[in-house]
Design a protein around this motif. Sequence first.
Motif, mmCIF file in Angstrom:
data_model
loop_
_atom_site.group_PDB
_atom_site.id
_atom_site.type_symbol
_atom_site.label_atom_id
_atom_site.label_comp_id
_atom_site.label_asym_id
_atom_site.label_seq_id
_atom_site.Cartn_x
_atom_site.Cartn_y
_atom_site.Cartn_z
ATOM 1 N N ILE A 165 75.642 -29.729 -74.267
ATOM 2 C CA ILE A 165 74.496 -29.523 -73.369
ATOM 3 C C ILE A 165 74.995 -29.584 -71.934
ATOM 4 O O ILE A 165 75.602 -30.586 -71.523
ATOM 5 N N GLN A 218 71.208 -26.306 -65.099
ATOM 6 C CA GLN A 218 70.652 -25.108 -65.741
ATOM 7 C C GLN A 218 69.876 -24.293 -64.712
ATOM 8 O O GLN A 218 69.513 -24.780 -63.645
ATOM 9 N N VAL A 238 69.467 -30.566 -66.224
ATOM 10 C CA VAL A 238 68.879 -30.469 -67.560
ATOM 11 C C VAL A 238 68.194 -31.807 -67.864
ATOM 12 O O VAL A 238 68.804 -32.863 -67.692
ATOM 13 N N LEU A 268 64.762 -31.983 -76.911
ATOM 14 C CA LEU A 268 65.185 -31.053 -75.861
ATOM 15 C C LEU A 268 65.393 -29.691 -76.525
ATOM 16 O O LEU A 268 66.125 -29.586 -77.518
ATOM 17 N N ASN A 303 66.495 -25.681 -76.097
ATOM 18 C CA ASN A 303 67.127 -24.606 -75.324
ATOM 19 C C ASN A 303 66.188 -23.402 -75.443
ATOM 20 O O ASN A 303 66.126 -22.741 -76.476
ATOM 21 N N VAL A 322 68.279 -28.773 -79.228
ATOM 22 C CA VAL A 322 69.670 -29.141 -78.973
ATOM 23 C C VAL A 322 69.878 -30.653 -78.927
ATOM 24 O O VAL A 322 71.012 -31.137 -78.935
ATOM 25 N N GLN A 323 68.792 -31.409 -78.839
ATOM 26 C CA GLN A 323 68.929 -32.883 -78.807
ATOM 27 C C GLN A 323 67.613 -33.495 -79.282
ATOM 28 O O GLN A 323 66.535 -32.997 -78.928
ATOM 29 N N THR A 329 58.483 -24.135 -69.237
ATOM 30 C CA THR A 329 59.477 -23.358 -69.984
ATOM 31 C C THR A 329 60.153 -22.249 -69.179
ATOM 32 O O THR A 329 60.920 -21.479 -69.741
ATOM 33 N N GLN A 334 65.971 -23.119 -68.710
ATOM 34 C CA GLN A 334 66.755 -22.913 -69.930
ATOM 35 C C GLN A 334 66.665 -24.073 -70.910
ATOM 36 O O GLN A 334 66.884 -23.890 -72.110
ATOM 37 N N TYR A 335 66.324 -25.247 -70.412
ATOM 38 C CA TYR A 335 66.199 -26.432 -71.276
ATOM 39 C C TYR A 335 64.934 -27.198 -70.891
ATOM 40 O O TYR A 335 64.751 -27.534 -69.722
#
Length: 351
Positions: A5, A9, A28, A37, A39, A76-77, A127, A130-131
């Motif tokens: 990550i 971003q 981010v 989180l 992406n 992603v997290q 949104t 990117q994250y």
Amino acid sequence: MAVEIPKMQWAQVFEKSGGPIELKQIPVPTPGPDEVLINIKYTGVCHTDLHAWKGDWPLDTKLPLVGGHEGAGVIVQVGELVKDLKVGDHAGIKWLNSSCGACDFCMASDEPLCGDAVLSGYTRDGTFQQYAVVNAGHAARIPKHLPLDAMAPILCGGITVYKALKESGAKPGNTVVITGAGGGLGTLALQYAKAMGFRTIAVDSGDEKKQICTQQLGAEVFVDFMKEDVVESVKNNTGGLGAHAVILLAVSEKPFQQATEYCRSRGAVVCVGLPAGAKISASVFPTVVRMLTIKGSYVGNRLDTQEAIDFFARGLISAPFKVVKMSELPKIYELMQANQIAGRYVLDTSM
Ligand code: 8ID
Ligand code: ZN
Ligand code: ZN
């Protein structure tokens, strides 16, 4: 599975209402224990984002703000308390980013009515980056085989119109008027209405929207509000009785004053569009003796979300959208302000 990550971003950010929208690098965000989180790969541009930027509603936004609430992407997290979502799952961020979980409305799964609801792209960064972070319970679950670009507009537009159609009480075979039919919510409403067994009359303006509504989306009739008397046209197309339900999606006040006149007795007028400063009005006498219902409908809950996605997954929903780079956002707002968008614009967040 761990994913790399980045620390920084790209995001579309504005510092003050109506001020410049700047594409820039920001940190981010880090998800809390009950958050994930995502992406964001694609994000739709809803007219609500334009209201948020203009600051024309009686509800303050956070500032500076990253707008957007139709984000589809890949997790992603995950926070340590999150059990049912994992890195690599596809998920979406919708308008409701979180709610308190403890008030009467949350307890009844009516979380859009929660007084402590957090709103993506309004009271929390959304949104157009990117994250982005969302409460895990409010993340939309997106099956992996579905295209994320077409999915994005479902995450507000689709959920909202599906819920409004349910709230209308219309039954299969009934006729529903969709006002603002050529816009983002309207084009989706025609498709959901068709899938739910309703007949539709589309109200909007211009040849492009007429063509799309009647040739692609299943509207039986198109009424051009700039050229025709809407009340008369709807009545003429419904045997003089009016439509069983009206879904008001337009961003202008006049339809909110007119709708009861072409709604059938015992029918429902469902207000969804949020033109700034507008009032609803209707004569009391006909409203009473024709037993009309006038109501509001506001996004949908978590189950409405998954049902709306499921209609799409079953191949029942195909509404027009155009994919452009995230840098195009200010141009999209100009087109939207001029009512020149047929369907939805979707931003590709990759740089
Ligand atoms: O939960 C909710 N209630 C909710 C959820 C999402 C969006 C409410 N909204 C609100 C938005 O904030 C916005 O106010 O719904 C409204 C419509 O959002 P949208 O579909 O994203 O907007 P759009 O794509 O610009 O479409 C609006 C359409 O209305 C038409 C325009 O031509 C355009 O196609 N329109 C207008 I402006 N005046 C009209 C009129 N008098 C009209 N159509 C028919 N008659
Ligand atoms: Zn929206
Ligand atoms: Zn609550």
